[in-house]
Design a protein around this motif. Structure first.
Motif, PDB file in Angstrom:
ATOM      1  N   ASP A   1      39.076 -47.969  -2.435  1.00  0.00           N
ATOM      2  CA  ASP A   1      40.234 -47.163  -2.081  1.00  0.00           C
ATOM      3  C   ASP A   1      40.315 -47.094  -0.560  1.00  0.00           C
ATOM      4  O   ASP A   1      39.546 -46.375   0.083  1.00  0.00           O
ATOM      5  N   GLY A   2      41.231 -47.853   0.003  1.00  0.00           N
ATOM      6  CA  GLY A   2      41.372 -47.906   1.452  1.00  0.00           C
ATOM      7  C   GLY A   2      41.937 -46.657   2.068  1.00  0.00           C
ATOM      8  O   GLY A   2      41.994 -46.541   3.301  1.00  0.00           O
ATOM      9  N   THR A   3      42.327 -45.681   1.231  1.00  0.00           N
ATOM     10  CA  THR A   3      42.864 -44.413   1.752  1.00  0.00           C
ATOM     11  C   THR A   3      41.919 -43.251   1.474  1.00  0.00           C
ATOM     12  O   THR A   3      42.285 -42.096   1.715  1.00  0.00           O
ATOM     13  N   ALA A   4      40.729 -43.532   0.961  1.00  0.00           N
ATOM     14  CA  ALA A   4      39.782 -42.470   0.599  1.00  0.00           C
ATOM     15  C   ALA A   4      39.318 -41.721   1.843  1.00  0.00           C
ATOM     16  O   ALA A   4      39.434 -42.193   2.975  1.00  0.00           O
ATOM     17  N   ALA A   5      38.782 -40.517   1.610  1.00  0.00           N
ATOM     18  CA  ALA A   5      38.251 -39.723   2.704  1.00  0.00           C
ATOM     19  C   ALA A   5      37.097 -40.464   3.387  1.00  0.00           C
ATOM     20  O   ALA A   5      36.451 -41.330   2.796  1.00  0.00           O
ATOM     21  N   SER A   6      36.852 -40.102   4.624  1.00  0.00           N
ATOM     22  CA  SER A   6      35.784 -40.735   5.383  1.00  0.00           C
ATOM     23  C   SER A   6      34.419 -40.423   4.763  1.00  0.00           C
ATOM     24  O   SER A   6      34.206 -39.362   4.169  1.00  0.00           O
ATOM     25  N   LEU A   7      33.496 -41.328   4.946  1.00  0.00           N
ATOM     26  CA  LEU A   7      32.125 -41.121   4.505  1.00  0.00           C
ATOM     27  C   LEU A   7      31.466 -40.102   5.429  1.00  0.00           C
ATOM     28  O   LEU A   7      31.548 -40.228   6.662  1.00  0.00           O
ATOM     29  N   PRO A   8      30.831 -39.050   4.890  1.00  0.00           N
ATOM     30  CA  PRO A   8      30.160 -38.075   5.755  1.00  0.00           C
ATOM     31  C   PRO A   8      29.130 -38.752   6.668  1.00  0.00           C
ATOM     32  O   PRO A   8      28.413 -39.663   6.246  1.00  0.00           O
ATOM     33  N   LEU A   9      29.062 -38.293   7.904  1.00  0.00           N
ATOM     34  CA  LEU A   9      28.157 -38.906   8.874  1.00  0.00           C
ATOM     35  C   LEU A   9      26.714 -38.821   8.415  1.00  0.00           C
ATOM     36  O   LEU A   9      25.927 -39.760   8.633  1.00  0.00           O
ATOM     37  N   ALA A  10      26.322 -37.716   7.773  1.00  0.00           N
ATOM     38  CA  ALA A  10      24.941 -37.571   7.316  1.00  0.00           C
ATOM     39  C   ALA A  10      24.585 -38.643   6.286  1.00  0.00           C
ATOM     40  O   ALA A  10      23.477 -39.192   6.294  1.00  0.00           O
ATOM     41  N   ASP A  11      25.533 -38.943   5.388  1.00  0.00           N
ATOM     42  CA  ASP A  11      25.300 -39.996   4.403  1.00  0.00           C
ATOM     43  C   ASP A  11      25.174 -41.353   5.088  1.00  0.00           C
ATOM     44  O   ASP A  11      24.303 -42.167   4.739  1.00  0.00           O
ATOM     45  N   PHE A  12      26.050 -41.600   6.059  1.00  0.00           N
ATOM     46  CA  PHE A  12      26.010 -42.860   6.792  1.00  0.00           C
ATOM     47  C   PHE A  12      24.676 -43.031   7.512  1.00  0.00           C
ATOM     48  O   PHE A  12      24.050 -44.106   7.449  1.00  0.00           O
ATOM     49  N   HIS A  13      24.211 -41.979   8.166  1.00  0.00           N
ATOM     50  CA  HIS A  13      22.940 -42.049   8.882  1.00  0.00           C
ATOM     51  C   HIS A  13      21.775 -42.281   7.923  1.00  0.00           C
ATOM     52  O   HIS A  13      20.858 -43.053   8.229  1.00  0.00           O
ATOM     53  N   ARG A  14      21.799 -41.641   6.757  1.00  0.00           N
ATOM     54  CA  ARG A  14      20.712 -41.868   5.808  1.00  0.00           C
ATOM     55  C   ARG A  14      20.709 -43.316   5.326  1.00  0.00           C
ATOM     56  O   ARG A  14      19.653 -43.948   5.214  1.00  0.00           O
ATOM     57  N   ILE A  15      21.886 -43.848   5.015  1.00  0.00           N
ATOM     58  CA  ILE A  15      21.964 -45.237   4.538  1.00  0.00           C
ATOM     59  C   ILE A  15      21.370 -46.181   5.576  1.00  0.00           C
ATOM     60  O   ILE A  15      20.557 -47.063   5.250  1.00  0.00           O
ATOM     61  N   LEU A  16      21.754 -46.009   6.840  1.00  0.00           N
ATOM     62  CA  LEU A  16      21.243 -46.910   7.879  1.00  0.00           C
ATOM     63  C   LEU A  16      19.755 -46.695   8.115  1.00  0.00           C
ATOM     64  O   LEU A  16      19.002 -47.671   8.293  1.00  0.00           O
ATOM     65  N   ALA A  17      19.300 -45.452   8.111  1.00  0.00           N
ATOM     66  CA  ALA A  17      17.879 -45.184   8.334  1.00  0.00           C
ATOM     67  C   ALA A  17      17.019 -45.807   7.243  1.00  0.00           C
ATOM     68  O   ALA A  17      15.897 -46.260   7.502  1.00  0.00           O
ATOM     69  N   ALA A  18      17.547 -45.845   6.024  1.00  0.00           N
ATOM     70  CA  ALA A  18      16.786 -46.425   4.909  1.00  0.00           C
ATOM     71  C   ALA A  18      16.589 -47.925   5.078  1.00  0.00           C
ATOM     72  O   ALA A  18      15.716 -48.512   4.426  1.00  0.00           O
ATOM     73  N   LEU A  19      17.398 -48.563   5.945  1.00  0.00           N
ATOM     74  CA  LEU A  19      17.257 -49.999   6.189  1.00  0.00           C
ATOM     75  C   LEU A  19      16.150 -50.322   7.190  1.00  0.00           C
ATOM     76  O   LEU A  19      15.741 -51.480   7.318  1.00  0.00           O
ATOM     77  N   LEU A  20      15.673 -49.313   7.904  1.00  0.00           N
ATOM     78  CA  LEU A  20      14.636 -49.532   8.904  1.00  0.00           C
ATOM     79  C   LEU A  20      13.277 -49.603   8.219  1.00  0.00           C
ATOM     80  O   LEU A  20      13.004 -48.843   7.283  1.00  0.00           O
ATOM     81  N   PRO A  21      12.406 -50.507   8.647  1.00  0.00           N
ATOM     82  CA  PRO A  21      11.093 -50.632   8.001  1.00  0.00           C
ATOM     83  C   PRO A  21      10.365 -49.293   7.967  1.00  0.00           C
ATOM     84  O   PRO A  21      10.263 -48.597   8.983  1.00  0.00           O
ATOM     85  N   ASN A  22       9.900 -48.917   6.807  1.00  0.00           N
ATOM     86  CA  ASN A  22       9.255 -47.615   6.641  1.00  0.00           C
ATOM     87  C   ASN A  22       8.292 -47.671   5.459  1.00  0.00           C
ATOM     88  O   ASN A  22       8.188 -48.694   4.774  1.00  0.00           O
ATOM     89  N   ALA A  23       7.629 -46.564   5.205  1.00  0.00           N
ATOM     90  CA  ALA A  23       6.572 -46.515   4.194  1.00  0.00           C
ATOM     91  C   ALA A  23       7.098 -46.059   2.844  1.00  0.00           C
ATOM     92  O   ALA A  23       6.430 -45.321   2.114  1.00  0.00           O
ATOM     93  N   LYS A  24       8.314 -46.487   2.478  1.00  0.00           N
ATOM     94  CA  LYS A  24       8.878 -46.167   1.171  1.00  0.00           C
ATOM     95  C   LYS A  24       9.363 -47.451   0.524  1.00  0.00           C
ATOM     96  O   LYS A  24       9.501 -48.479   1.183  1.00  0.00           O
ATOM     97  N   PRO A  25       9.634 -47.408  -0.780  1.00  0.00           N
ATOM     98  CA  PRO A  25      10.181 -48.610  -1.427  1.00  0.00           C
ATOM     99  C   PRO A  25      11.523 -48.974  -0.796  1.00  0.00           C
ATOM    100  O   PRO A  25      12.272 -48.084  -0.368  1.00  0.00           O
ATOM    101  N   PRO A  26      11.827 -50.262  -0.709  1.00  0.00           N
ATOM    102  CA  PRO A  26      11.037 -51.399  -1.183  1.00  0.00           C
ATOM    103  C   PRO A  26      10.106 -52.001  -0.140  1.00  0.00           C
ATOM    104  O   PRO A  26       9.482 -53.024  -0.390  1.00  0.00           O
TER     105      PRO A  26
END
Length: 538
Positions: free
Chosen positions: A326-351
């Motif tokens: 949906d190209g007209t949907a509300a913006s993604l909350p910044l906190a959700d965006f930051h969590r998604i990107l942080a989860a991509l950084l190498p860390n001690a959790k799966p995967p």
């Protein structure tokens, strides 16, 4: 540069999509001979696993600290649950007479070239031997049994690829997609095991030849020509009672060489109208030898609790690839965006607990609609060492403005880039209608020239990151989808790249999905309970 490296560069360049010429593939699809999505063997014992569908108390956010999840006992119920959440069915879809299965591990075109095997030397769980997992039947096919009593009491998971399954639709580029799917599958296994307090230990030192021997993939007479499986990865399962001793490859070789094998793979297609010899040539050039054992030492950092912190098993089963946004949907909350990107950084959790190698892939982010964040082109480096090299390589007019994020995140260009994202991704609207899309930029030439098999490893890393994005999107109340079709060199031109030093290997997009109400969703394993037919029909 080695001759083998030259061959890899040639394959990669040849299989790039260009605006005026897509990579070579079939002119039309031979639907009557679409490969069977479920590999089965005939002439070997089938072991039914307990009925799937059990939910676990573990929530998705709990996987941020896997060490706090109590290890579950190693039982057939729990083993079956891990296999289901890794490689099993998640649903059936039906549209008029057509029906198809979805799985917990994503796949390009839903073609599923990845096959999973279990090696068991624990007689208290299963008769020791090599087993093939059939996702449709939620069963194990015993390909061989080990003789003797001197067994080590271990469990291994092996992954392989049937290149034909993907090449039937995608032609020469299919080899790339098979490698993506191995990364998806490894990450899916890591998440599923963590739900049970377990962890797969990636045995990245194993050679392709050894993995093929251990899984029985080198038994050419057991497979139809052009439908053979290529070995990819082997993991040892660490539970509260397994996987603590040093890996003994020689012992595993002795057991499989002395085993009694049975079963032959059933044919997947009646005919193979097209041939793609460059895939076999590329696979040959990228065979992995035995290498020095490596084990990663990821660092721990805290992630915010997901905004949709569902039971992990439920979230894994509900993962889907979005078809439209949906190209007209509300913006993604910044906190959700930051969590998604942080989860991509190498860390001690799966995967990353199942990944042994340093980060070689970085994220080019096309931000469209994220709360309080200016639209534009951004970069997420996945290790600090890459920044200097990227700045020296990228176009000189990028601003490199540090964003207010709890990690290094840079704005390169400000402005509405929705149309650019769409154009770069083969004119697909999903890249521009989402909250954000991204390209995965890999340190390419250096890896290929060092060891050609690392070409595959780069795609595995991209697939692993893709699975993170899939699940983190679900945990943010939105949805993601991988994009394998993009104009490779147009992406590089946007960045000012002029050689093979860096290459874009995978794209992805995340946003609010538009559901297709014409499709009926049916339970994944109702056919095992007699509620629907084995083909998924009501």
């Amino acid at each position: 540069m080695s001759t083998n490296a030259d061959a890899v560069f040639h394959y990669h360049q040849r299989t790039k999509h260009q605006p005026n010429a897509y990579a070579k593939g079939p002119d039309s699809l031979d639907w009557a001979n679409q490969p069977d999505p479920f590999r089965r063997f005939t002439g070997c014992e089938s072991v039914k696993l307990p009925l799937p569908g059990m939910e676990l108390a573990c929530r998705f956010g709990d996987l941020d600290k896997p060490e706090t999840i109590p290890p579950q006992p190693l039982t057939m119920n729990n083993l079956g649950l891990m296999l289901e959440l890794s490689f099993g069915l998640s649903a059936w879809k039906q549209y008029d007479p057509d029906h198809w299965a979805l799985r917990c591990n994503p796949s390009s075109g839903n073609l599923h070239p990845t096959e999973a095997y279990l090696i068991c030397t624990d007689a208290s769980l299963l008769q020791p031997g090599v087993y093939h997992y059939v996702s449709h039947d939620h069963a194990l096919e015993r390909r061989c049994h080990f003789a003797g009593d001197d067994l080590s009491g271990e469990l291994y998971i092996g992954l392989s690829s049937i290149h034909w399954r993907e090449a039937w639709k995608y032609g020469e580029r299919a080899f790339r997609y098979c490698q993506h799917d191995i990364g998806h599958a490894l990450a899916a296994l890591s998440y599923a095991a963590a739900c049970l307090g377990w962890s797969p230990e990636l045995l990245g030192e194993a050679s392709d030849a050894d993995i093929a021997s251990w899984l029985g993939l080198d038994r050419s007479d057991d497979f139809v020509e052009h439908e053979r499986e290529a070995p990819d990865l082997l993991c040892r399962l660490r539970t509260n009672q397994h996987g603590c001793e040093a890996f003994d490859a020689q012992r595993l070789t002795q057991m499989t060489h002395g085993a009694q094998w049975s079963g032959k793979a059933l044919r997947l297609s009646d005919r193979h109208f097209h041939r793609w010899p460059i895939i076999d040539e590329a696979a040959h050039q990228m065979q992995k030898p035995a290498t020095t054992a490596e084990r990663s030492q990821p660092y721990a950092f805290d992630l915010p609790t997901p905004s949709h912190n569902l039971a992990a098993s439920r979230l894994i089963r509900q993962r889907r690839s979005a078809q439209h946004f949906d190209g007209t949907a509300a913006s993604l909350p910044l906190a959700d965006f930051h969590r998604i990107l942080a989860a991509l950084l190498p860390n001690a959790k799966p995967p990353f607990t199942a990944w042994n190698w340093p980060a070689q892939v970085h994220m080019l982010i096309f931000v469209h609609r994220v709360d309080t964040l200016k639209p534009g082109l951004y970069l997420l480096p996945r290790n600090a060492n890459a920044i200097t090299a990227l700045k020296q390589t990228f176009a000189t007019d990028f601003v490199w403005q540090r964003s207010a994020a709890p990690f290094e995140f840079y704005q390169l260009v400000a402005g509405d880039i929705r149309q650019a994202a769409k154009t770069l991704c083969c004119h697909q609207a999903i890249a521009g209608d989402s909250a954000f899309s991204l390209g995965m930029l890999a340190r390419f030439a250096e890896n290929v020239e060092a060891e050609t098999w690392r070409y595959r490893r780069l795609f595995w890393e991209c697939g692993l990151l893709g699975q993170i994005l899939y699940l983190e999107a679900e945990a943010s109340g939105v949805r993601g989808t991988g994009i394998g079709c993009f104009f490779d060199d147009m992406v590089h031109a946007v960045l000012g790249l002029r050689d093979h030093t860096w290459q874009s290997l995978y794209h992805f997009t995340v946003g609010m999905p538009l559901e297709d109400n014409r499709l009926q969703t049916l339970p994944a394993y109702a056919h095992l309970r007699g509620e629907i037919s084995s083909e998924g029909k009501v």
